[in-house]
Design a protein around this motif. Structure first.
Motif, short mmCIF file in Angstrom:
data_model
loop_
_atom_site.label_atom_id
_atom_site.label_comp_id
_atom_site.label_asym_id
_atom_site.label_seq_id
_atom_site.Cartn_x
_atom_site.Cartn_y
_atom_site.Cartn_z
N LEU A 218 30.58 35.21 40.53
CA LEU A 218 30.72 36.36 41.56
C LEU A 218 32.59 36.58 41.14
O LEU A 218 33.29 35.41 40.97
N SER A 219 32.25 37.77 40.85
CA SER A 219 33.71 38.64 40.98
C SER A 219 34.50 38.61 42.59
O SER A 219 33.74 39.87 43.33
N VAL A 220 35.59 38.75 42.63
CA VAL A 220 36.23 38.57 44.02
C VAL A 220 37.62 39.78 43.46
O VAL A 220 38.16 38.75 43.35
N SER A 221 38.01 40.20 44.12
CA SER A 221 38.78 41.33 43.18
C SER A 221 39.40 40.95 44.84
O SER A 221 39.86 40.88 45.85
N GLY A 222 41.08 40.79 44.73
CA GLY A 222 42.22 41.45 46.06
C GLY A 222 42.95 40.26 46.30
O GLY A 222 44.06 40.39 46.95
N THR A 223 42.77 39.20 45.09
CA THR A 223 43.30 37.40 45.68
C THR A 223 44.84 37.61 45.39
O THR A 223 44.66 36.67 45.72
N GLY A 224 45.37 38.72 44.82
CA GLY A 224 46.87 38.63 45.15
C GLY A 224 47.39 39.44 45.50
O GLY A 224 48.78 39.28 45.92
N THR A 225 46.44 39.58 46.85
CA THR A 225 47.40 40.77 48.13
C THR A 225 48.05 39.65 49.05
O THR A 225 48.25 40.06 50.03
N SER A 226 47.09 38.41 49.17
CA SER A 226 47.77 37.75 50.10
C SER A 226 47.86 35.65 49.25
O SER A 226 47.13 35.58 48.20
N ARG A 227 49.10 35.07 49.39
CA ARG A 227 49.54 34.08 48.74
C ARG A 227 48.20 32.78 48.52
O ARG A 227 48.11 32.48 48.07
N LEU A 233 39.29 30.98 48.92
CA LEU A 233 38.19 30.79 48.46
C LEU A 233 37.52 30.11 47.65
O LEU A 233 36.43 29.49 48.01
N ASN A 234 38.86 29.16 46.92
CA ASN A 234 37.97 27.88 46.30
C ASN A 234 37.47 26.56 46.54
O ASN A 234 36.72 26.17 46.86
N ALA A 235 38.84 26.60 48.09
CA ALA A 235 38.47 25.16 49.10
C ALA A 235 36.41 25.63 49.51
O ALA A 235 35.91 24.81 49.53
N ASN A 236 36.72 26.92 49.79
CA ASN A 236 34.92 27.16 50.15
C ASN A 236 33.73 27.60 49.84
O ASN A 236 32.75 28.24 49.41
N ASN A 237 33.99 27.71 48.54
CA ASN A 237 32.69 26.85 47.50
C ASN A 237 32.23 26.52 46.43
O ASN A 237 32.95 25.03 46.03
N GLN A 238 30.94 26.61 46.93
CA GLN A 238 30.02 25.56 46.43
C GLN A 238 28.84 25.69 45.48
O GLN A 238 28.84 25.50 44.93
N ASP A 239 29.51 27.26 45.29
CA ASP A 239 27.56 27.94 44.20
C ASP A 239 28.17 28.85 43.74
O ASP A 239 27.20 28.92 42.42
N PHE A 240 29.34 29.07 43.55
CA PHE A 240 29.76 29.94 42.37
C PHE A 240 30.29 29.63 41.53
O PHE A 240 31.35 29.45 41.83
N GLU A 241 30.74 30.77 40.13
CA GLU A 241 31.64 30.63 39.38
C GLU A 241 32.12 31.46 39.47
O GLU A 241 32.21 32.44 39.09
N LEU A 242 33.42 31.39 40.46
CA LEU A 242 34.47 32.51 40.20
C LEU A 242 35.00 33.14 39.69
O LEU A 242 35.91 32.49 38.83
N VAL A 243 35.45 34.33 39.45
CA VAL A 243 35.99 35.36 38.98
C VAL A 243 37.46 35.89 39.62
O VAL A 243 36.89 37.03 40.26
N LEU A 244 38.52 35.62 39.86
CA LEU A 244 39.53 36.19 40.73
C LEU A 244 40.29 36.72 39.68
O LEU A 244 40.71 36.69 39.04
N LYS A 245 40.18 38.14 40.87
CA LYS A 245 41.30 39.08 40.08
C LYS A 245 42.37 39.62 41.31
O LYS A 245 41.33 39.54 41.98
N GLU A 246 43.74 39.29 40.56
CA GLU A 246 44.56 39.32 41.45
C GLU A 246 44.23 41.08 42.42
O GLU A 246 45.03 41.26 43.25
N SER A 247 44.38 41.85 41.76
CA SER A 247 44.81 43.51 41.25
C SER A 247 43.90 44.20 43.23
O SER A 247 42.52 43.45 43.30
#
Length: 408
Positions: A218-227, A233-247
């Motif tokens: 699961l791709s999640v973009s915008g992860t750099g828009t708030s610290r 996102l990582n603390a609530n994840n149990q199901d996904f292989e996350l791909v985090l993108k900052e932009s």
């Protein structure tokens, strides 16, 4: 298309009557929005108005208050089609040769100081046109994944939030028009908001969330828009292989809110061979995956319910670094691939890649003299070629390296 505002509102006020007690599933909403009867929900058409009416009925059934124009669920915007693809669209009064799109907006008022915006675009390509990747005759582009999937998740979230005790924020629920032709609906709202933008806590965008793969990427973009985003996102994840993108800038509606200094997230399950083609149909969606994404987003919202308003951070604009191309290989990249190289997720017919024998699943590791380690290095390598050039492309196919000659 010639339309006047009063005629549009007359059509929109005749909203679908829906039983408030009926329980709608993800499948129900996708089946309606991606049906042939709506003929692809092209911006400014009667078919898009039919979809808008359906969504207004759903909003009313959920119990959302109208948050559009003149105490309705609707916010219209009118523009002239672009002749130059680089031309900026300007919003004007309805008249000859204008198109009018319609955002659908509802509100959950918890009397909280801040508001969370949840959004998904509901327009698509109609019978194809300029944005289509289909090379056959005109055909209905139902857009089940793009983006009936995001709207269906949006409606489920609205239902859950309405019934929840998460009263730390208000919630603005938005179905955008005009995304496919330039993020027009979200851009218009950002410049003509129906609430105070300074009170917006953050914005979550769902665009193409219907094709979660077996790998659960699961791709999640915008992860750099708030610290705080990566931690939550990582603390609530149990199901996904996350791909985090900052932009915070990307080809979907969250960009319009990032540009207003609002923290954003964009959820995305990846492109596929049916993207912008008539074959993007409801029976191909992973509804269990959509349920998992709905639950995940609810977890993120729940964790932040009692927190202070998120602090906004600017991010690097990755789109400014993308090279310009004079040629194309004719492949759909796998944007969720985490290995070395550029994995091919689809091959277009009668294009250089197909003629060279490249297949879905091949991973491009070299192009000419350039080593390909990721998407950016692939794009840089491709930008060096012009029409008529030939080069050697090396791909990894099931562990074996294969060299092919490609002529652009």
């Amino acid at each position: 298309m010639k339309q006047s505002i009063w005629l549009i509102f007359l059509a929109l006020f005749i909203s679908c009557k829906q039983e408030p007690t009926k329980i709608y599933t993800l499948q129900d909403d996708v089946a309606l929005l991606a049906s042939d009867s709506l003929m692809g929900r092209e911006t400014g058409t009667e078919n898009e108005l039919m979809a808008a009416n359906y969504l207004a009925g759903r909003f009313k059934g959920i119990g959302l208050a109208p948050a559009g124009m003149a105490d309705t669920y609707f916010q219209t915007f009118t523009f002239k089609p672009k002749k130059d693809p680089h031309q900026e669209v300007t919003y004007i009064k309805a008249g000859d040769s204008t198109i009018t799109g319609t955002n659908v907006i509802g509100f959950i008022d918890n009397k909280a100081p801040n508001t969370i915006i949840l959004g998904a675009h509901y327009d698509h390509l109609g019978m194809g046109g300029e944005g289509s990747l289909y090379r056959g005759d005109a055909a209905i582009h139902n857009g089940a994944d793009d983006n009936a999937s995001g709207v269906a998740v949006l409606l489920q979230l609205a239902q859950k939030l309405k019934q929840s005790k998460l009263i730390g924020n208000n919630y603005l629920i938005m179905a955008f028009s005009g995304e496919e032709i330039g993020l027009l609906g979200s851009n218009y709202f950002a410049k003509n908001p129906t609430i105070e933008l300074e009170n917006v806590n953050y914005m979550i965008n769902m665009d193409m969330v219907g094709r979660l793969r077996d790998s659960k990427v699961l791709s999640v973009s915008g992860t750099g828009t708030s610290r705080i985003w990566p931690q939550v996102l990582n603390a609530n994840n149990q199901d996904f292989e996350l791909v985090l993108k900052e932009s915070g800038v990307g080809p979907s509606d969250h960009t319009s809110f990032y540009l207003q200094d609002i923290p954003v997230l964009h959820f995305f399950t990846g492109q596929h061979e049916d993207y912008h083609k008539p074959t993007d149909d409801a029976d191909k969606l992973n509804y269990q995956g959509m349920e998992q994404i709905t639950t995940y987003i609810m977890g993120v919202i729940t964790e932040l319910n009692d927190d202070a308003k998120l602090a906004f951070m600017k991010t690097k604009n990755e789109s400014e670094e993308v090279p310009r191309f004079k040629v194309a290989m004719g492949v759909i990249p796998d944007y969720l691939f985490g290995g070395k190289g550029m994995r091919i997720d689809g091959v277009s017919e009668e294009k250089p890649a197909q003629r060279a024998g490249l297949l879905k699943g091949d991973v491009v590791v070299q192009m000419g003299d350039s080593t390909v380690v990721d998407m950016m290095s692939y794009m840089r390598a491709l930008s060096a070629f012009e029409e008529g050039d030939s080069t050697t492309v090396v791909v990894d196919r099931e562990g074996k390296q294969i060299s092919v000659q490609i002529k652009f």
